[in-house]
Design an enzyme around this catalytic site. Structure first.
Site, PDB file in Angstrom:
ATOM      1  N   ASP A   1       0.857  -1.184   0.000  1.00 29.65           N
ATOM      2  CA  ASP A   1       0.000   0.000   0.000  1.00 29.65           C
ATOM      3  C   ASP A   1       0.895   1.236   0.000  1.00 29.65           C
ATOM      4  OD1 ASP A   1      -2.148   1.687   0.183  1.00 29.65           O
ATOM      5  OD2 ASP A   1      -2.597   1.254   2.265  1.00 29.65           O
TER       6      ASP A   1
ATOM      7  N   VAL B   1      -9.573  -3.648   1.276  1.00 32.64           N
ATOM      8  CA  VAL B   1     -10.045  -5.014   1.018  1.00 32.64           C
ATOM      9  C   VAL B   1      -9.789  -5.928   2.208  1.00 32.64           C
ATOM     10  CG1 VAL B   1      -9.781  -4.867  -1.493  1.00 32.64           C
ATOM     11  CG2 VAL B   1      -7.848  -5.626  -0.112  1.00 32.64           C
TER      12      VAL B   1
ATOM     13  N   ASP C   1      -7.251  -8.211   6.964  1.00 31.64           N
ATOM     14  CA  ASP C   1      -8.248  -7.970   8.004  1.00 31.64           C
ATOM     15  C   ASP C   1      -8.781  -6.555   8.012  1.00 31.64           C
ATOM     16  OD1 ASP C   1      -5.732  -6.770   8.965  1.00 31.64           O
ATOM     17  OD2 ASP C   1      -6.852  -6.446  10.818  1.00 31.64           O
TER      18      ASP C   1
HETATM   19  P1  IMP Z   1       1.938  -0.296   3.770  1.00 30.73           P
HETATM   20  O1  IMP Z   1       2.989  -0.311   4.836  1.00 30.73           O
HETATM   21  O2  IMP Z   1       1.150   0.980   3.761  1.00 30.73           O
HETATM   22  O3  IMP Z   1       2.406  -0.723   2.412  1.00 30.73           O
HETATM   23  O4  IMP Z   1       0.809  -1.263   4.233  1.00 30.73           O
HETATM   24  C1  IMP Z   1       0.943  -2.569   4.262  1.00 30.73           C
HETATM   25  C2  IMP Z   1       0.135  -3.153   5.397  1.00 30.73           C
HETATM   26  O5  IMP Z   1      -1.099  -2.458   5.630  1.00 30.73           O
HETATM   27  C3  IMP Z   1      -0.215  -4.521   4.978  1.00 30.73           C
HETATM   28  O6  IMP Z   1       0.649  -5.416   5.625  1.00 30.73           O
HETATM   29  C4  IMP Z   1      -1.631  -4.691   5.429  1.00 30.73           C
HETATM   30  O7  IMP Z   1      -1.628  -5.376   6.665  1.00 30.73           O
HETATM   31  C5  IMP Z   1      -2.195  -3.328   5.674  1.00 30.73           C
HETATM   32  N1  IMP Z   1      -3.146  -2.957   4.606  1.00 30.73           N
HETATM   33  C6  IMP Z   1      -2.956  -2.083   3.602  1.00 30.73           C
HETATM   34  N2  IMP Z   1      -4.028  -1.981   2.808  1.00 30.73           N
HETATM   35  C7  IMP Z   1      -4.950  -2.832   3.315  1.00 30.73           C
HETATM   36  C8  IMP Z   1      -6.288  -3.204   2.904  1.00 30.73           C
HETATM   37  O8  IMP Z   1      -6.877  -2.745   1.915  1.00 30.73           O
HETATM   38  N3  IMP Z   1      -6.893  -4.133   3.702  1.00 30.73           N
HETATM   39  C9  IMP Z   1      -6.305  -4.693   4.789  1.00 30.73           C
HETATM   40  N4  IMP Z   1      -5.060  -4.379   5.190  1.00 30.73           N
HETATM   41  C10 IMP Z   1      -4.387  -3.447   4.466  1.00 30.73           C
END
Ligand code: IMP
Ligand code: MG
Length: 192
Positions: free
Chosen positions: A117, A167, A173
């Site tokens: 993300d 999602v 989750d």
């Molecule tokens: P990042 O550090 O922003 O890339 O986020 C990654 C973490 O955020 C992932 O390991 C997920 O646990 C959580 N995450 C990001 N987007 C979603 C989503 O749409 N649904 C559920 N968990 C998410």
């Protein structure tokens, strides 16, 4: 639980076909890497060189399926990272809970997360792995949100690109729930 899902984005069959493909592709790439480095044992297996690092908790379902399509000798060392505490739908910055394995020098490492993300999670873990001098470090995410502003990190393997929506299911989750849904879907607004 199923009632809270507004619409399914990716059904079980698509997930399972893609995970099988990904596993085969990653295993082949790692084997080629091992060969290039002269790291295969005489029987052509990976000796003790391959370490899979699943990021808890979101990657558990994906990893369980993926590794069964990777016919390689491997060890598994989990790391726990939290970025979406409680009912949050936006990253609140990354915190590592517990230790990262400290024996990654010379290893071929595959870090696996559920979704890319903001990129903070994979970037944080990648840096901690890279500090140890692995022979290689690959990043794999089941999902990647398209069109997002992202930290300076790219996944080597992505299962599916999805729109920028929150999602759940297949490990992902909301507030700790819905990880056991077999599909990936979007929640009803009333459920959040
Ligand atoms: P990042 O550090 O922003 O890339 O986020 C990654 C973490 O955020 C992932 O390991 C997920 O646990 C959580 N995450 C990001 N987007 C979603 C989503 O749409 N649904 C559920 N968990 C998410
Ligand atoms: Mg997570």
């Amino acid at each position: 639980m199923q009632r809270d899902v507004d619409r399914i984005l990716i059904d079980r069959d698509r997930i399972s076909r893609r995970v099988e493909q990904l596993g085969a592709q990653i295993a082949q790439d790692i084997l080629e890497d091992l060969e290039r480095h002269g790291h295969l044992d005489p029987s052509g297996d990976a000796a003790d060189r391959v370490v899979i690092i699943p990021i808890l908790t979101g990657s558990i379902v994906f990893v369980a399926d993926l590794i069964r399509h990777m016919p390689l000798r491997m060890s598994i060392e989990v790391v726990a990272v939290s970025s979406y505490p409680g009912r949050s739908m936006e990253s609140k910055g990354v915190s590592l809970r517990g230790e990262i394995p400290s024996t990654l020098a010379g290893k071929h490492v595959l870090v696996i997360d559920d979704i890319l993300d903001s990129g903070q999670t994979l970037l944080t873990v990648k840096r901690l792995v890279q500090e140890q001098g692995p022979a290689s470090c690959r990043l794999c995410a089941l999902l990647e949100k398209t069109g997002k502003k992202r930290a300076d990190v790219a996944a080597d393997y992505v299962g599916f690109e999805i729109p920028d929506e929150f999602v759940v299911g297949y490990g992902l989750d909301y507030d700790g729930y819905y990880r056991n849904l077999p599909e990936i879907g979007v929640l009803r607004p009333e459920a959040v």
